[in-house]
Write a protein that holds these residues in place. Structure first.
Motif, mmCIF file in Angstrom:
data_model
loop_
_atom_site.group_PDB
_atom_site.id
_atom_site.type_symbol
_atom_site.label_atom_id
_atom_site.label_comp_id
_atom_site.label_asym_id
_atom_site.label_seq_id
_atom_site.Cartn_x
_atom_site.Cartn_y
_atom_site.Cartn_z
ATOM 1 N N VAL A 1 -19.010 53.399 -2.607
ATOM 2 C CA VAL A 1 -20.343 53.289 -2.023
ATOM 3 C C VAL A 1 -20.447 52.077 -1.110
ATOM 4 O O VAL A 1 -20.974 52.158 0.007
ATOM 5 C CB VAL A 1 -21.413 53.217 -3.128
ATOM 6 N N MET A 2 -19.947 50.929 -1.553
ATOM 7 C CA MET A 2 -20.055 49.712 -0.757
ATOM 8 C C MET A 2 -19.261 49.835 0.544
ATOM 9 O O MET A 2 -19.677 49.326 1.591
ATOM 10 C CB MET A 2 -19.575 48.509 -1.564
ATOM 11 N N ASP A 3 -18.108 50.506 0.484
ATOM 12 C CA ASP A 3 -17.321 50.707 1.702
ATOM 13 C C ASP A 3 -18.063 51.594 2.689
ATOM 14 O O ASP A 3 -18.004 51.389 3.904
ATOM 15 C CB ASP A 3 -15.964 51.328 1.363
ATOM 16 N N LEU A 4 -18.765 52.608 2.170
ATOM 17 C CA LEU A 4 -19.509 53.510 3.044
ATOM 18 C C LEU A 4 -20.657 52.790 3.747
ATOM 19 O O LEU A 4 -21.114 53.219 4.807
ATOM 20 C CB LEU A 4 -20.054 54.689 2.235
ATOM 21 N N LYS A 5 -21.134 51.701 3.158
ATOM 22 C CA LYS A 5 -22.232 50.938 3.751
ATOM 23 C C LYS A 5 -21.738 49.787 4.627
ATOM 24 O O LYS A 5 -22.542 49.078 5.226
ATOM 25 C CB LYS A 5 -23.126 50.378 2.641
ATOM 26 N N ASP A 6 -20.430 49.612 4.683
ATOM 27 C CA ASP A 6 -19.850 48.489 5.421
ATOM 28 C C ASP A 6 -19.445 48.949 6.824
ATOM 29 O O ASP A 6 -18.504 49.728 6.973
ATOM 30 C CB ASP A 6 -18.625 47.969 4.667
ATOM 31 N N PRO A 7 -20.129 48.487 7.880
ATOM 32 C CA PRO A 7 -19.788 48.906 9.247
ATOM 33 C C PRO A 7 -18.340 48.603 9.617
ATOM 34 O O PRO A 7 -17.714 49.363 10.371
ATOM 35 C CB PRO A 7 -20.761 48.100 10.114
ATOM 36 N N ALA A 8 -17.794 47.508 9.100
ATOM 37 C CA ALA A 8 -16.414 47.148 9.422
ATOM 38 C C ALA A 8 -15.441 48.188 8.869
ATOM 39 O O ALA A 8 -14.472 48.571 9.540
ATOM 40 C CB ALA A 8 -16.087 45.766 8.865
ATOM 41 N N ARG A 9 -15.703 48.645 7.638
ATOM 42 C CA ARG A 9 -14.821 49.647 7.030
ATOM 43 C C ARG A 9 -14.956 50.985 7.751
ATOM 44 O O ARG A 9 -13.975 51.693 7.980
ATOM 45 C CB ARG A 9 -15.158 49.812 5.546
#
Length: 253
Positions: A109-117
């Motif tokens: 979930v956190m990766d999906l919210k991270d623009p860099a990822r």
């Protein structure tokens, strides 16, 4: 491939890419380097999975130049599969066997919210998509040009009715079939839409209560009816009672 003319192969590669694209990994100098690498590999004598093959068989119709193009793309694919694995690992945690799924949710979930990822994934996706258009798709077209008249291609199949889906692309923005449905009697020029109201299910061979007649999935019920294994009452694929012993918990009859 070692007998091919790299200059001729490089020029031929342009025949197979979609309009607006340039071939990849098929420059004249690149193809010469591929020949050197493969020749050096072959001199060792340990060819691994390439040791046994139908080399020189009359049904192998690629020209030396086409073989060189395919070989160069094969080596390029080894590089590109690493990028594909990295894409999966961004959200999956690792590759293979991603760790992104857990009971009750996902861990990315956190990766999906991270623009860099997301940006990292998009960059790799664009690189991989470019490779597919310039090499993978081109190789399919090249193979079709060589094997398009093979009996296995032009002869009718034993089964003439097939489901169709809008998944097989014939170009960047075109598909073999523009919608989902089915074809009849080997006729690929037209397809028929599926009448979903005629789709039915039944639970004869399952531990659920079965209705008197097959029913549409939207209308059926799902009521468990577990009976356990009944000794001497196994049923085969035709619905016939089969005299069979049942294995108990200890694996014995």
């Amino acid at each position: 491939a070692l007998k091919a003319d790299p200059k001729k192969a490089s020029e031929e590669a342009f025949k197979y890419v979609p309009k607006g694209y340039n071939p990849i990994a098929t420059g004249e100098d690149e193809l010469r380097e591929v020949q050197k690498r493969v020749a050096k590999f072959a001199e060792k004598g340990d060819l691994g999975p390439f040791k046994n093959g139908y080399w020189g068989h009359k049904t192998m119709k690629f020209t030396p130049e086409q073989n060189l193009i395919a070989l160069s793309h094969y080596l390029k694919t080894l590089e590109m599969q690493r990028i594909a694995a990295q894409m999966m690992a961004i959200f999956g945690g690792k590759n293979p066997h991603p760790q992104s799924l857990t009971v009750g949710g996902v861990t990315c979930v956190m990766d999906l919210k991270d623009p860099a990822r997301l940006g990292e994934y998009l960059t790799k996706f664009q690189e991989l998509a470019d490779y597919v258009n310039r090499a993978y798709y081109a190789d399919i077209v090249m193979a079709a040009s060589a094997y398009g008249k093979e009996p296995s291609v032009v002869q009718k199949t034993n089964l003439g009715n097939f489901l169709t889906y809008k998944t097989m692309q014939t170009g960047p923005n075109s598909w073999l079939f523009d919608a989902c449905g089915y074809i009849k009697n080997h006729d690929l020029t037209k397809f028929y839409e599926i009448d979903e109201s005629k789709i039915t299910e039944e639970a004869t061979h399952a531990w659920y209560k079965n209705l008197d007649t097959p029913t549409h999935p939207y209308d059926e019920t799902t009521e468990p009816e577990y009976t356990g294994y009944v000794d001497g009452e196994s049923v085969d694929g035709q619905g016939n009672i089969v005299k069979a012993k049942v294995v108990n918990e200890k694996g014995k009859y």
